[in-house]
Design a protein around this motif. Structure first.
Motif, PDB file in Angstrom:
ATOM      1  N   ARG A   1       0.806  -1.216   0.000  1.00  0.00           N
ATOM      2  CA  ARG A   1       0.000   0.000   0.000  1.00  0.00           C
ATOM      3  C   ARG A   1       0.844   1.273   0.000  1.00  0.00           C
ATOM      4  O   ARG A   1       0.356   2.336  -0.387  1.00  0.00           O
ATOM      5  CB  ARG A   1      -0.901   0.017   1.234  1.00  0.00           C
ATOM      6  N   LEU A   2       2.102   1.180   0.427  1.00  0.00           N
ATOM      7  CA  LEU A   2       2.922   2.379   0.532  1.00  0.00           C
ATOM      8  C   LEU A   2       3.167   2.995  -0.847  1.00  0.00           C
ATOM      9  O   LEU A   2       2.980   4.189  -1.046  1.00  0.00           O
ATOM     10  CB  LEU A   2       4.252   2.050   1.216  1.00  0.00           C
ATOM     11  N   LYS A   3       3.616   2.203  -1.775  1.00  0.00           N
ATOM     12  CA  LYS A   3       3.784   2.662  -3.156  1.00  0.00           C
ATOM     13  C   LYS A   3       2.817   1.848  -4.014  1.00  0.00           C
ATOM     14  O   LYS A   3       3.201   1.011  -4.829  1.00  0.00           O
ATOM     15  CB  LYS A   3       5.227   2.453  -3.605  1.00  0.00           C
ATOM     16  N   TYR A   4       1.555   2.112  -3.802  1.00  0.00           N
ATOM     17  CA  TYR A   4       0.508   1.242  -4.327  1.00  0.00           C
ATOM     18  C   TYR A   4       0.465   1.232  -5.850  1.00  0.00           C
ATOM     19  O   TYR A   4       0.185   0.204  -6.469  1.00  0.00           O
ATOM     20  CB  TYR A   4      -0.837   1.686  -3.754  1.00  0.00           C
ATOM     21  N   ASN A   5       0.778   2.379  -6.463  1.00  0.00           N
ATOM     22  CA  ASN A   5       0.720   2.443  -7.918  1.00  0.00           C
ATOM     23  C   ASN A   5       1.729   1.493  -8.550  1.00  0.00           C
ATOM     24  O   ASN A   5       1.401   0.697  -9.432  1.00  0.00           O
ATOM     25  CB  ASN A   5       0.984   3.881  -8.383  1.00  0.00           C
ATOM     26  N   GLU A   6       2.976   1.539  -8.055  1.00  0.00           N
ATOM     27  CA  GLU A   6       4.033   0.699  -8.614  1.00  0.00           C
ATOM     28  C   GLU A   6       3.777  -0.782  -8.331  1.00  0.00           C
ATOM     29  O   GLU A   6       3.824  -1.623  -9.233  1.00  0.00           O
ATOM     30  CB  GLU A   6       5.396   1.112  -8.036  1.00  0.00           C
ATOM     31  N   VAL A   7       3.491  -1.092  -7.061  1.00  0.00           N
ATOM     32  CA  VAL A   7       3.294  -2.487  -6.681  1.00  0.00           C
ATOM     33  C   VAL A   7       2.029  -3.044  -7.316  1.00  0.00           C
ATOM     34  O   VAL A   7       1.993  -4.201  -7.766  1.00  0.00           O
ATOM     35  CB  VAL A   7       3.243  -2.626  -5.149  1.00  0.00           C
ATOM     36  N   GLY A   8       0.965  -2.235  -7.373  1.00  0.00           N
ATOM     37  CA  GLY A   8      -0.288  -2.691  -7.970  1.00  0.00           C
ATOM     38  C   GLY A   8      -0.127  -3.027  -9.445  1.00  0.00           C
ATOM     39  O   GLY A   8      -0.645  -4.049  -9.927  1.00  0.00           O
ATOM     40  N   ASN A   9       0.604  -2.175 -10.176  1.00  0.00           N
ATOM     41  CA  ASN A   9       0.846  -2.467 -11.588  1.00  0.00           C
ATOM     42  C   ASN A   9       1.682  -3.725 -11.755  1.00  0.00           C
ATOM     43  O   ASN A   9       1.456  -4.522 -12.674  1.00  0.00           O
ATOM     44  CB  ASN A   9       1.544  -1.275 -12.252  1.00  0.00           C
ATOM     45  N   PHE A  10       2.657  -3.915 -10.871  1.00  0.00           N
ATOM     46  CA  PHE A  10       3.484  -5.119 -10.924  1.00  0.00           C
ATOM     47  C   PHE A  10       2.623  -6.368 -10.715  1.00  0.00           C
ATOM     48  O   PHE A  10       2.737  -7.360 -11.454  1.00  0.00           O
ATOM     49  CB  PHE A  10       4.585  -5.033  -9.860  1.00  0.00           C
ATOM     50  N   LEU A  11       1.732  -6.319  -9.720  1.00  0.00           N
ATOM     51  CA  LEU A  11       0.863  -7.467  -9.434  1.00  0.00           C
ATOM     52  C   LEU A  11      -0.095  -7.747 -10.584  1.00  0.00           C
ATOM     53  O   LEU A  11      -0.285  -8.900 -10.994  1.00  0.00           O
ATOM     54  CB  LEU A  11       0.070  -7.217  -8.148  1.00  0.00           C
ATOM     55  N   SER A  12      -0.713  -6.701 -11.109  1.00  0.00           N
ATOM     56  CA  SER A  12      -1.690  -6.911 -12.181  1.00  0.00           C
ATOM     57  C   SER A  12      -1.008  -7.440 -13.441  1.00  0.00           C
ATOM     58  O   SER A  12      -1.567  -8.301 -14.144  1.00  0.00           O
ATOM     59  CB  SER A  12      -2.438  -5.609 -12.478  1.00  0.00           C
ATOM     60  N   ASN A  13       0.194  -6.961 -13.726  1.00  0.00           N
ATOM     61  CA  ASN A  13       0.920  -7.463 -14.903  1.00  0.00           C
ATOM     62  C   ASN A  13       1.281  -8.930 -14.736  1.00  0.00           C
ATOM     63  O   ASN A  13       1.138  -9.734 -15.675  1.00  0.00           O
ATOM     64  CB  ASN A  13       2.188  -6.634 -15.136  1.00  0.00           C
ATOM     65  N   ARG A  14       1.751  -9.307 -13.533  1.00  0.00           N
ATOM     66  CA  ARG A  14       2.102 -10.705 -13.311  1.00  0.00           C
ATOM     67  C   ARG A  14       0.868 -11.602 -13.380  1.00  0.00           C
ATOM     68  O   ARG A  14       0.915 -12.707 -13.914  1.00  0.00           O
ATOM     69  CB  ARG A  14       2.789 -10.870 -11.939  1.00  0.00           C
ATOM     70  N   LEU A  15      -0.256 -11.122 -12.821  1.00  0.00           N
ATOM     71  CA  LEU A  15      -1.479 -11.922 -12.850  1.00  0.00           C
ATOM     72  C   LEU A  15      -1.965 -12.125 -14.281  1.00  0.00           C
ATOM     73  O   LEU A  15      -2.358 -13.240 -14.671  1.00  0.00           O
ATOM     74  CB  LEU A  15      -2.566 -11.255 -12.012  1.00  0.00           C
TER      75      LEU A  15
END
Length: 788
Positions: free
Chosen positions: A174-188
């Motif tokens: 949640r701290l850098k949600y934009n970066e981590v969220g995009n990483f997760l969605s791309n991997r999924l």
């Protein structure tokens, strides 16, 4: 280990502020040296203790204090490098150690809202790298466990450990949600695309060579979906990331990717054949997380989430999401017939949805839900026939009945709804009663569990009367016959008795019968017949292996049934004696016989049996004390022996019920001893055969109050005062014994404290004297604290 203990010492105990800064600095500087030189970190045990030390430093020293230390920037960079390296070079042996590193970073991130100094925490620089390293390492662990099963254990087999780790990971994401969220969605999306291709090939060729590829994709999917599940349910923390201010959009993007996979995964029967249920369990975890935050009475305004969901999968509102969830629920119930875990979690999700007011109203508009309400027989949902899912039948029918009773036209639909249950009654009617134990066992078990679920859903008078009118009088003979024929089969009697317990439970005042209605009396007459039939049978059986399962559990439920009937306020018990009806006396006799069938020591061993026993006696002594007094002296003495053990029980609720029952008994004694009646002569006979009854209870209660530090002083003081009134000489003797045991220096203080017990109290059981004595007991215990 010693350093961990030193790091746990409160820094406020260290002198002045400069000395505290120096004290903290010592830990940061020296741990930084260890990390820079890698001193001893190659040893697994030493690495584990070092990770504990790092976590303890943050646990004891808050982030606003740490950032003021000159060496903090160097230290936090070294910790980040150690963490990334540990994740990258992950192996099975240091898995527990990594939990402490995750916990350290989670605590650091959670402290950011309290950082008000002009110092920088530098967390924004390291968190995305650490998060991506963790996720990558966990995805790689799936391949390791498949390729080297003898070396690497499958982490996905330990769901508790996964959730514990991800609970610490979520604040980092949640701290850098934009970066981590995009990483997760791309991997999924990458894994989902690869999985779809392999599934299509497998369904066409059924090649065994594709199994390992399927398992690899499924393991990666489980990790990513579980991570997303924990991330979306966490509240956004303070962050410099501009995207965090509108985290609903990223929640919607991640949820949209998962929903997209769920839609594409409509044909998941291939996992059933391989008994590979981890993906479906992960999906259920995600759906629960999404429900908690974005569906229901408390989450009706989440425009950002549904804006993204509409863009990705076309789910623009709650209703469309619920429709998709229900479709998945129905699919699980039809496909995962033999998986207890999937069925249990699926029904738990449906139960939570049906329990919310807004979500339950929306459920009734979904075609799949209406279909279930009209078609819930084993032909449509075969999981109900599986022995492993027999417990879930109650939940299943409770959910359906809750939805049914929300519909105002339920009076019309109820007969259609219970038709499959009625067919079970018809099946039993075709089996001779003496063959029920063998040929009708599964039917009886399912029947009682289904009815219990329906009864559990009745929370209004209207809904309860619909069920009652359906069961009585046509089907209650089946309950009685089952108790008579199958008393020695706990798998039948336990569902039967629990069903009856639910039927007699006047929760939410649903059993408010009309003034001219005989329903309460009629219901108790049937309850009495069942209790008598079960009591007569179970007492005659021999315990083979498990006393609780074979006998005590059923007895405990019988005690609960009587308790609920007597506290329900829907039966006028005076009618039975007035008109010569033996239903009440026979039920009470059956309950006493059941109590006598259990050794007193065994009653105290099993917590549920203990509580139900003393709660039953509390109610019985309050309303039908005359029955107890008329018992044989041997039986009366055994009850009193149970009370002596109950007063010493560590559970306050048990002590409260026991003290209340004893208070009812002693108050009745006090009222009757002055009269010359048959009852008073029976009481005198009991006391003559138990001359130590009053002294033993008085000494016991005073000892409990003085030496055990109990919380329920009020409850214990009530019977204690009646004991003082009944036998003042015994009370005076107790005081002399207490004084004689005191040292000369404490004797006068104890004398003054004892004299205060009866201060402003008259020796009678009027309410004002009871209350005053209770206050005096509190003062007495407070006065003796200093020297006892």
């Amino acid at each position: 280990i010693c350093l961990v203990q030193l790091a746990s010492v409160r820094h406020t105990l260290v002198g002045t502020e400069p000395e505290r800064q120096n004290y903290i600095s010592i830990f940061l500087v020296n741990t930084a040296i260890i990390m820079r030189n890698q001193t001893g970190l190659g040893d697994g045990q030493k690495f584990h203790e070092f990770c504990r030390l790092l976590a303890r430093i943050k646990g004891n020293f808050q982030l606003p204090i740490l950032v003021k230390i000159d060496s903090y920037q160097d230290w936090i960079g070294l910790v980040a490098n150690l963490t990334v390296k540990s994740f990258t070079s992950w192996n099975q042996s240091n898995d527990n150690s990594l939990y402490y590193l995750l916990n350290l970073w989670s605590r650091l991130v959670s402290s950011l809202p309290y950082l008000q100094s002009d110092k920088f925490s530098f967390l924004d620089s390291y968190i995305p790298t650490i998060t991506e390293a963790y996720i990558t390492s966990r995805l790689r662990s799936v391949q390791n466990s498949i390729q080297n099963p003898d070396t690497f254990n499958d982490l996905l087999s330990n769901e508790d450990q996964i959730l514990q780790e991800l609970e610490n990971l979520a604040p980092l994401c949640r701290l850098k949600y934009n970066e981590v969220g995009n990483f997760l969605s791309n991997r999924l999306q990458e894994v989902t695309m690869r999985y779809s291709e392999i599934v299509q090939q497998y369904q066409t060729t059924r090649s065994q060579n594709l199994i390992s590829h399927l398992e690899l994709c499924e393991g990666e999917l489980v990790w990513i979906i579980n991570i997303i599940s924990m991330v979306i349910i966490v509240q956004t923390s303070s962050s410099s990331d501009p995207y965090a201010s509108n985290s609903e959009l990223m929640d919607g993007q991640l949820a949209g990717c998962v929903f997209k996979f769920i839609i594409s995964d409509a044909n998941f029967e291939h996992r059933v054949g391989r008994d590979q249920q981890i993906v479906d369990l992960a999906i259920l975890t995600f759906l629960q997380s999404f429900r908690k935050k974005y569906i229901g009475d408390h989450a009706m305004s989440a425009s950002g989430v549904y804006k993204k969901l509409k863009e990705i999968v076309g789910l623009s509102d709650h209703f469309l999401v619920l429709t998709l969830i229900v479709s998945r629920i129905v699919g699980n119930c039809r496909v995962w017939v033999q998986s207890e875990d999937v069925i249990k979690r699926t029904l738990s999700l449906l139960y939570d949805l049906s329990s919310g007011y807004a979500s339950s109203k929306m459920l009734l508009k979904i075609d799949n839900v209406l279909f279930i309400l009209q078609n819930h027989s084993p032909e449509h949902f075969p999981f109900v026939l599986q022995p492993s899912n027999v417990r879930q039948r109650t939940t299943f029918y409770q959910i359906l009945a809750q939805l049914l009773f929300l519909d105002e036209s339920a009076n019309v639909n109820f007969k259609q709804f219970v038709a499959p249950v009625q067919r079970q009654f018809q099946v039993l009617a075709e089996i001779p009663a003496h063959l029920w134990v063998t040929d009708g066992q599964q039917t009886l078990i399912g029947l009682f569990r289904d009815i219990r679920g329906i009864l559990a859903a009745t929370i209004t008078k209207r809904s309860y009367m619909m069920v009652f009118d359906w069961l009585y009088p046509q089907y209650f003979p089946v309950f009685i016959l089952a108790a008579e024929r199958c008393y020695s089969i706990p798998s039948i009697t336990t569902p039967l008795l629990k069903c009856l317990c639910e039927c007699t439970n006047n929760k939410t005042q649903r059993m408010t019968f009309d003034a001219s209605s005989p329903n309460g009396i009629l219901l108790f007459r049937e309850v009495s017949k069942i209790l008598v039939a079960y009591s007569n049978g179970i007492i005659s059986t021999q315990i083979v292996n498990n006393p609780y399962a074979e006998r005590y559990k059923g007895i405990s439920v019988c005690f609960q049934i009587l308790t609920k009937v007597m506290t329900g306020n829907y039966v006028n018990f005076g009618v039975f004696e007035l008109y010569g009806d033996k239903a009440l006396s026979e039920a009470l006799r059956a309950i006493i016989n059941l109590f006598l069938a259990v050794p007193v020591d065994d009653i105290m061993v099993y917590p549920k049996l203990t509580l139900s026993t003393f709660h039953m006696f509390d109610v019985l002594f309050r309303n039908h004390i005359q029955v107890i007094v008329e018992l044989d002296t041997t039986v009366f003495s055994r009850i009193c022996s149970a009370f002596q053990l109950g007063l010493c029980h560590p559970k306050p609720q048990v002590v409260t019920h026991c003290a209340a029952a004893l208070d009812h008994l002693l108050t009745f004694f006090c009222q009757q001893l002055e009269q010359d009646t048959m009852t008073s002569r029976q009481i005198a006979n009991h006391l003559q055969n138990n001359p130590d009854l009053f002294p033993s209870f008085l000494n016991l209660i005073f000892n409990i109050l003085m030496f055990q530090g109990v919380l329920n002083r009020w409850s214990l003081s009530r019977p204690l005062f009646v004991l003082v009134c009944l036998n003042t000489a015994c009370f005076n003797q107790w005081k002399e014994q207490v004084l004689s045991s005191q040292s000369p220096s404490n004797k006068q203080a104890m004398q003054d404290a004892l004299n205060g017990l009866l201060k402003d109290v008259e020796i009678n059981i009027e309410t004002r004297n009871r209350e005053r004595f209770t206050q005096n007991v509190t003062v007495f215990l407070k006065n003796i604290e200093s020297f006892m």
